[in-house]
Every structure is written in structure tokens, then in C-alpha cells.
Design a protein around this motif. Structure first.
Motif, PDB file in Angstrom:
ATOM      1  N   PHE A 161      37.247  44.789  28.516  1.00 35.34           N
ATOM      2  CA  PHE A 161      37.191  44.155  30.101  1.00 35.34           C
ATOM      3  C   PHE A 161      36.920  45.489  31.034  1.00 35.34           C
ATOM      4  CE2 PHE A 161      39.665  41.181  27.692  1.00 35.34           C
ATOM      5  CZ  PHE A 161      38.823  39.992  27.969  1.00 35.34           C
ATOM      6  N   ASP A 162      36.126  45.506  31.951  1.00 33.49           N
ATOM      7  CA  ASP A 162      36.142  46.292  32.939  1.00 33.49           C
ATOM      8  C   ASP A 162      37.054  46.065  33.929  1.00 33.49           C
ATOM      9  OD1 ASP A 162      35.005  44.125  34.584  1.00 33.49           O
ATOM     10  OD2 ASP A 162      33.134  45.002  34.607  1.00 33.49           O
ATOM     11  N   ARG A 163      36.998  47.000  34.902  1.00 31.40           N
ATOM     12  CA  ARG A 163      38.196  46.714  36.363  1.00 31.40           C
ATOM     13  C   ARG A 163      38.001  45.148  36.823  1.00 31.40           C
ATOM     14  NH1 ARG A 163      38.908  52.585  39.015  1.00 31.40           N
ATOM     15  NH2 ARG A 163      39.341  53.880  37.078  1.00 31.40           N
ATOM     16  N   GLU A 164      36.862  44.625  36.872  1.00 28.81           N
ATOM     17  CA  GLU A 164      36.626  43.499  37.534  1.00 28.81           C
ATOM     18  C   GLU A 164      36.997  42.090  36.822  1.00 28.81           C
ATOM     19  OE1 GLU A 164      34.251  46.082  38.081  1.00 28.81           O
ATOM     20  OE2 GLU A 164      35.733  46.358  39.833  1.00 28.81           O
ATOM     21  N   GLY A 165      37.302  42.654  35.508  1.00 29.00           N
ATOM     22  CA  GLY A 165      37.566  41.344  34.595  1.00 29.00           C
ATOM     23  C   GLY A 165      36.608  40.990  33.878  1.00 29.00           C
ATOM     24  N   GLU A 166      35.404  41.446  34.135  1.00 27.62           N
ATOM     25  CA  GLU A 166      34.044  40.939  33.258  1.00 27.62           C
ATOM     26  C   GLU A 166      34.187  41.739  31.774  1.00 27.62           C
ATOM     27  OE1 GLU A 166      31.673  39.349  34.277  1.00 27.62           O
ATOM     28  OE2 GLU A 166      31.774  39.330  36.705  1.00 27.62           O
TER      29      GLU A 166
END
Length: 390
Positions: A68-73
């Protein structure tokens, strides 16, 4: 803290002579691809999950490396180059009507079970021809793969060509359920004639249709295979698939590479985005294909560009393994020099190294010490093109 020296399961270090051989091979393959007018492109090592989602028809989700990236994607390490290239082509060449030829080099990542030592990270070099739906484009891609394998040093190999349209035309005509089609596809791919017969034995389809499916497991060989396939069915779409293969064959004869090509109507891919021809290249020394590819006319539409496409990938790790077992090595170009010097000759050694490097020569400076005697250094330098002692 425990010192970690080994790699995780399914990945490995490549170093020394093997690394030199791999780089030389990749350079040679890239030169052939470029000679056909393909332009380089680089895509990210990781992409959004949707680029490789189930509706794309690539690697199953359970075999993807997800994070996951920081935005939750949800992101994934790319398991397959083709969807990435399709996404990039749709973004940067959306309104381009002429054919687009792209080539790439990089690593893919599949979280498989490492069955029989299969690597989870492999290096691939490939090409995609986008915007051309002709048999000429199919033939160009196959001719290109033949030239690449010849350039690598292989002399005994075969490119097997199939067409997913032939099987799907038969399946559609027989009104088979999707689950049955997938099971049948697996049996045919494994050349399991008995399994196909048993699976279809109680199905409400004609005997001629059952015979056609069972025959797919043995429909491989030279041009006469196409005639045998025609005799199995009068299905119009199946006939069109065979017409396409015949046209490709005729064009490959013009390229002078038909002797390296055969047909396999029972070849079916787990990649669901293929819509036309599919092919694999095999040689001695490895059980897996060293080259694979096919036509995927619907993939780019997932990213907003309606364009046909055909492409291929060469798995350099598999190819290098086959070449090694066949005792075929890559010529390492360039001159290597080693300058052996003692402390008082340091300035002279550095000046000489700079002079030679300016001429394009690779130079390694080796200082002679009490622990590394002149004899030790001479033995170390025995494989160099040029040795300078100061």
C-alpha cells in the motif's frame, strides 16, 4: 543481530562471469529489436493494482506482490510488462493512428511457489507493435524473435504458433459453460487426450465436436497441421483463425525463417487478454519457454485507447540458462586493462589509468602490498587483455 547473507526464496544474486554474460546477451537482443524500428520505453517497477486486475486477464491476484502507498491505494510489483506498456501507450499515444513500436527491458515479479526452482524475479526484454491488426504485424514479431534467438547464439530452437480463436470458436459453437471451458483448456494445454475425452463423454455435444476438442492435443507440427485442423470443423470463425495462420506462414517464408516455426493448435495461454495468435519459443537446456507472446486486440481499450496490438517477451534468465547448457557463450566486447603498481608509483599509475580510460579502455588499479605480492597480482590479472606493471 543475526547477519543475513542469503536471499529470500525465489530470488538470487547474479555476479561475476554470469552477470557479464547476461548483460552482453541483453545488449545483443536489444540491438536486434532496435534494428526493426522499435523505440525504448521504461515503465515503473510497481503500478496500481487495477493495471493487473482480474478484468485485465493477467497473473492471478494471489501471485501478485501487493503493498500500500500512503493514501491506502493498493500497489503491485509488475508481474507482466504487457499491461504496463498498454497503459503507457494509451496515455502517451492516445490519438496516434500510425503503428507504434516499443521495446523494454526490466524485471518482473511473480509470487509463485518456486516449483522446480522457478524464480520469482526474472529479467525480460520484449517488444510491442501497437496499432496494426494485420498478419504482417504478427509475422514481423515472430521473425524478430527468430532473429533474436539466432543472435544469441542458438541454432536449434523452435517457435510454436497457435491461435486462441480456433479453440474459442469451437467452445462457443458447443455452448460450453465457462468453468468447463477453463477445465478443458487446461487438459488440452497439458496434451491430455484421455482427460479431454473423459470430460466431454457425458456432455450434450456432437461426436464430431468431441473429436475436434480431443484432436487439439495432437494438432502440432508443420504446415500440414492447418489442413488437418480444417478437416475437423466447418465453423467459420475457426476457419478464419486457420486462414490467419496460413497468411502468417506465407509471410514468414518471405522472411526466410519458416524452418524455425511450427504450429500447435492445442497451445492455449493462461493470460486471458490474448485474442489471436499466441506463440512460444523452445530450445534445449530449459523446460520453460525462452520467448513467448501473442496478439491482444482488446487490452488497450481497458485504458481508453481502442487499438490492436501484438507483442513478445524474451525471458533472459531462461535463455541464458539454455545457452549455458548448450555451451554457448557471449563474446564480451571491449578491452580490459589492469595496472599493477607499488606505493611510490601511485601518481604514475593514476595518470596512466586516466589516459587509457580516455581511450575507452576499462582499467582496474591494483596496488601491490605485503599481503598482495606482485605474483599474486599477476595471477589475478591473467584474464585481462592488457596488464601494465609499474
Amino acid at each position: 543481530m543475526k547477519r543475513i547473507l542469503h536471499t529470500p526464496e525465489g530470488v538470487r544474486d547474479i555476479y561475476s562471469t554470469e552477470c557479464e554474460q547476461k548483460l552482453a546477451l541483453q545488449e545483443k537482443l536489444h540491438k536486434v529489436i532496435r534494428s526493426y524500428g522499435y523505440h525504448d520505453i521504461e515503465t515503473p517497477t510497481f503500478e496500481y493494482f487495477d493495471v493487473f486486475g482480474n478484468d485485465i486477464g493477467t497473473i492471478p491476484s494471489r501471485e501478485l506482490y501487493k503493498f500500500f502507498d500512503r493514501e491506502g491505494e493498493t500497489l503491485v510489483l509488475r508481474p507482466d510488462f504487457t499491461p504496463s506498456i498498454a497503459r503507457a501507450a494509451a496515455k502517451y499515444f492516445l490519438n496516434e493512428n500510425m503503428a507504434i513500436r516499443l521495446t523494454y527491458l526490466g524485471n518482473t515479479f511473480i509470487n509463485n511457489s518456486s516449483y522446480q526452482g522457478r524464480l520469482k524475479e526474472t529479467t525480460q526484454i520484449g517488444g510491442e507493435l501497437i496499432g496494426d491488426d494485420s498478419a504482417d504485424a504478427d509475422a514481423e514479431i515472430i521473425a524478430l524473435t527468430v532473429q533474436m534467438l539466432l543472435a544469441s547464439g542458438l541454432r536449434e530452437f523452435q517457435i510454436s504458433i497457435g491461435h486462441v480463436g480456433f479453440f474459442h470458436a469451437l467452445a462457443k459453437e458447443a455452448h460450453l459453460e465457462e468453468s468447463l471451458v477453463l477445465e478443458l483448456q487446461e487438459l488440452i494445454t497439458n496434451k491430455n487426450t484421455f482427460g479431454v475425452q473423459k470430460l466431454l463423454s457425458d456432455k450434450e455435444i456432437s461426436e464430431s465436436q468431441k473429436n475436434a476438442f480431443a484432436s487439439l492435443t495432437s494438432l502440432f507440427g508443420a504446415e500440414e497441421v492447418l489442413a488437418k485442423a480444417r478437416a475437423l470443423t466447418d465453423n467459420v470463425q475457426a476457419a478464419q483463425a486457420l486462414d490467419r495462420l496460413q497468411e502468417i506462414w506465407d509471410t514468414l517464408k518471405l522472411y526466410g525463417v519458416s524452418k524455425y516455426v511450427s504450429f500447435d493448435l492445442g497451445m492455449l495461454s493462461h493470460y486471458m487478454y490474448y485474442t489471436g495468435i499466441i506463440f512460444c519459443g523452445y530450445t534445449y537446456g530449459t523446460g520453460d519457454a525462452v520467448i513467448k507472446g501473442g496478439r491482444y486486440d482488446g487490452l488497450l481499450s481497458h485504458f481508453g485507447k481502442n487499438a490492436p496490438a501484438v507483442g513478445f517477451v524474451a525471458v533472459t534468465d531462461q535463455l541464458l540458462s539454455a545457452l549455458s547448457r548448450q555451451k554457448v557463450t557471449q563474446e564480451i566486447t571491449g578491452s580490459r586493462c589492469m595496472i599493477l603498481y607499488e606505493k611510490e608509483k601511485q601518481a604514475e599509475a593514476i595518470a596512466k589509468a586516466s589516459e587509457l580510460r580516455g581511450k575507452g579502455i576499462e582499467v582496474e588499479l591494483v596496488r601491490i602490498t605485503e599481503k598482495r605480492t606482485r605474483k599474486d597480482c599477476r595471477d589475478y590479472a591473467k584474464n585481462c587483455t592488457l596488464v601494465v606493471e609499474l
